[in-house]
Design an enzyme around this catalytic site. Structure first.
Site, PDB file in Angstrom:
ATOM      1  N   GLU A 167       0.813  -1.229   0.000  1.00  0.00           N
ATOM      2  CA  GLU A 167       0.000   0.000   0.000  1.00  0.00           C
ATOM      3  C   GLU A 167       0.838   1.268   0.000  1.00  0.00           C
ATOM      4  OE1 GLU A 167      -3.048  -0.107   3.025  1.00  0.00           O
ATOM      5  OE2 GLU A 167      -4.132  -1.704   2.015  1.00  0.00           O
ATOM      6  N   GLU A 387      -5.128  -8.646   0.575  1.00  0.00           N
ATOM      7  CA  GLU A 387      -5.888  -8.275   1.777  1.00  0.00           C
ATOM      8  C   GLU A 387      -7.339  -8.021   1.419  1.00  0.00           C
ATOM      9  OE1 GLU A 387      -4.539  -5.024   4.298  1.00  0.00           O
ATOM     10  OE2 GLU A 387      -2.454  -5.607   3.981  1.00  0.00           O
TER      11      GLU A 387
HETATM   12  C1  GCO Z   1      -5.737  -1.081  10.530  1.00  0.00           C
HETATM   13  C2  GCO Z   1      -5.700  -1.329   9.071  1.00  0.00           C
HETATM   14  C3  GCO Z   1      -4.596  -2.307   8.742  1.00  0.00           C
HETATM   15  C4  GCO Z   1      -4.428  -2.454   7.294  1.00  0.00           C
HETATM   16  C5  GCO Z   1      -3.177  -3.128   6.809  1.00  0.00           C
HETATM   17  C6  GCO Z   1      -2.894  -2.530   5.472  1.00  0.00           C
HETATM   18  O1  GCO Z   1      -6.800  -1.128  11.114  1.00  0.00           O
HETATM   19  O2  GCO Z   1      -4.666  -0.798  11.049  1.00  0.00           O
HETATM   20  O3  GCO Z   1      -6.922  -1.750   8.595  1.00  0.00           O
HETATM   21  O4  GCO Z   1      -4.787  -3.485   9.453  1.00  0.00           O
HETATM   22  O5  GCO Z   1      -5.529  -3.055   6.690  1.00  0.00           O
HETATM   23  O6  GCO Z   1      -2.051  -3.023   7.617  1.00  0.00           O
HETATM   24  O7  GCO Z   1      -1.974  -3.263   4.789  1.00  0.00           O
END
Ligand code: GCO
Length: 487
Positions: A167, A387
């Site tokens: 990301e 994801e």
């Molecule tokens: C959170 C986020 C993460 C992300 C992930 C992205 O709540 O911190 O949703 O969990 O989805 O790290 O790659």
């Protein structure tokens, strides 16, 4: 029936990231990352939570892999903490850090679980941030490449699937614009420059990979959300084109075609915030191509043309209103535009057709099919969904179980759309739900839970942080056993 099943060998999986699960933040020679520092800044995370212990996966990985095996996972995506391998970011390798990942990988392989190794999930070593401002310096390209090469050599015979950056769109915006991630900067020009350096680091790593791991597969994991037009008013449709380019193609075109999309680049140039590109940069970016696209999908976005009359943050009082319809650029001072470069391209609105999670994230399973279709059309690469999942406030029942039917519904509806996309002709090789165990949400502490496995944080006994499979765990086990057929 071929038409409504998943391909044989489909990689059913689950995912995690080092800082969110490992803990052991200074164990066995690990150095500090920018996250070890950032989470200690008061007010930055929910209730000041940090990943010092997280879910203690560093010490309990064997137990976690046993649970993965019990679930029947075909693949597990995790990230390596750069500062375990190079505590100072570069220089001397920390063998104990490498050994931890080797043990984890061996445990996965012993259970026929295919490892998917993410090289960078947001935790650049703090010393590199301190000495040369991390991703803002081209020195980071070299240091990242050294770090990657160590992992490529060490695991080339054990790991087939590698993810470069997780990301990039999210961590650059959060870190250099919104000050909600480290390095805690609010400067859009610096954001675009750091982003360009990361693109070069991505390409350099892939180049090295080709010679060291010729049979491996490598690609970035992008946080993709399809952009919808609010309606069929042509200016809104145009705004959606802008949105798709500014929020998605800006990264993906570089990864796959080695080019920055023209409209956005020219726009940033006009505002004086386009990245500085050196003569050989574009050549490097064009010389590599990923083997697959990692797709992180949570939701898309809906946009329309910016109506500056209703904008709350723009002061239009001094501007001749007759210009508005023809040229919104004339309305704002350039430096204000530079802080909000998308403002004249599109503005985000809620999608009236979609419900939201407790954290305000739209729930849009069809958006995943749209995402896969658009990405297949434009980039024509196999895709690994790296994801997708639901953050929720899971609670234990009096019987000590977690009845997360809402998560089952969420995952089921998304998996259904993947299957539809495959039937449409899209090449999807696997699906990693986020996440395997509950983990530290970067900003929401332990309140926002994503896992198939509950982590009991109230338990004060010696079983602290006990792992409890949720109802969704048993459901997903059946999905995997039947290769998606029980859906
Ligand atoms: C959170 C986020 C993460 C992300 C992930 C992205 O709540 O911190 O949703 O969990 O989805 O790290 O790659």
């Amino acid at each position: 029936d071929k038409l409504d099943s998943f391909p044989p060998g489909f990689l059913w999986g689950a995912a995690s990231a080092a800082y969110q699960i490992e803990g052991g933040w200074n164990t066995d020679g690990k150095g500090a990352s920018i996250w070890d520092e950032f989470t200690k800044i008061p007010g930055k995370t929910y209730q000041g939570t940090n990943g010092d212990v997280a879910v203690d996966h560093y010490h309990r990985y064997q137990e976690d892999v046993r649970l993965m095996a019990e679930m029947g996972l075909k693949t597990y995506r995790f990230s390596v903490a750069w500062s375990r391998i190079f505590p100072d970011g570069s220089g001397k390798v920390n063998e104990k850090g490498l050994q931890f990942y080797e043990d984890l990988i061996d445990a996965l392989l012993a259970n026929q679980i295919e490892p998917v190794l993410t090289l960078y999930h947001w935790d650049i070593p703090k010393s590199l941030q301190d000495s040369y401002q991390g991703w803002e310096s081209r020195q980071a390209i070299e240091d990242f490449s050294q770090y990657c090469q160590v992992l490529f050599h060490r695991f080339k015979d054990k790991v087939t699937y590698w993810v470069t950056f997780n990301e990039q769109n999210v961590f650059t915006a959060m870190g250099y614009r919104w000050q909600s991630h480290p390095p805690n900067v609010a400067d859009v020009k610096r954001m675009f420059q750091a982003n360009h350096v990361i693109n070069l680091a991505n390409a350099t790593a892939i180049k090295e990979f080709r010679s060291i791991v010729p049979n491996g597969k490598i690609g970035p994991s992008f946080g993709y959300g399809p952009i919808y037009s609010y309606d069929c008013q042509p200016n809104n449709v145009l705004a959606a084109l802008n949105g798709e380019e500014f929020q998605n193609h800006w990264w993906l075109d570089v990864y796959v075609h080695g080019k920055y999309p023209k409209v956005t680049f020219r726009h940033l140039e006009r505002l004086g915030i386009a990245p500085t590109i050196e003569p050989s940069d574009m050549e490097l970016l064009q010389s590599v191509k990923p083997d697959f696209l990692g797709v992180n999908y949570y939701h898309g976005g809906t946009v329309r043309v910016n109506d500056f009359n209703t904008s709350s943050t723009t002061n239009v009082s001094t501007i001749d209103k007759s210009f508005e319809a023809t040229d919104p650029y004339l309305m704002q001072p350039k430096d204000e535009q530079a802080q909000n470069p998308e403002k004249t391209m599109f503005t985000s609105v809620a999608n009236p057709y979609l419900e939201k999670t407790k954290w305000g994230w739209e729930i849009d399973p069809v958006g995943l099919r749209i995402a896969l279709r658009r990405l297949q059309n434009r980039y024509d690469l196999p895709m690994l969904i790296t994801e997708n999942g639901l953050g929720a406030l899971d609670e234990k029942t009096n019987q000590g179980t977690i009845e997360d039917d809402y998560r089952i519904n969420y995952l089921q509806s998304h998996i259904h759309e993947i299957q539809q996309a495959i039937t449409d002709g899209v090449d999807v090789i696997g699906y990693c739900a986020w996440s395997f165990t509950d983990l530290l949400s970067w900003l929401n502490g332990y309140k926002k839970r994503y896992g198939f496995v509950y982590i009991d944080r109230d338990d004060q006994s010696e079983k602290q942080l006990a792992r409890i499979p949720k109802k969704s765990f048993y459901w997903y086990k059946k999905v995997i056993e039947s290769n998606g057929k029980i859906l």
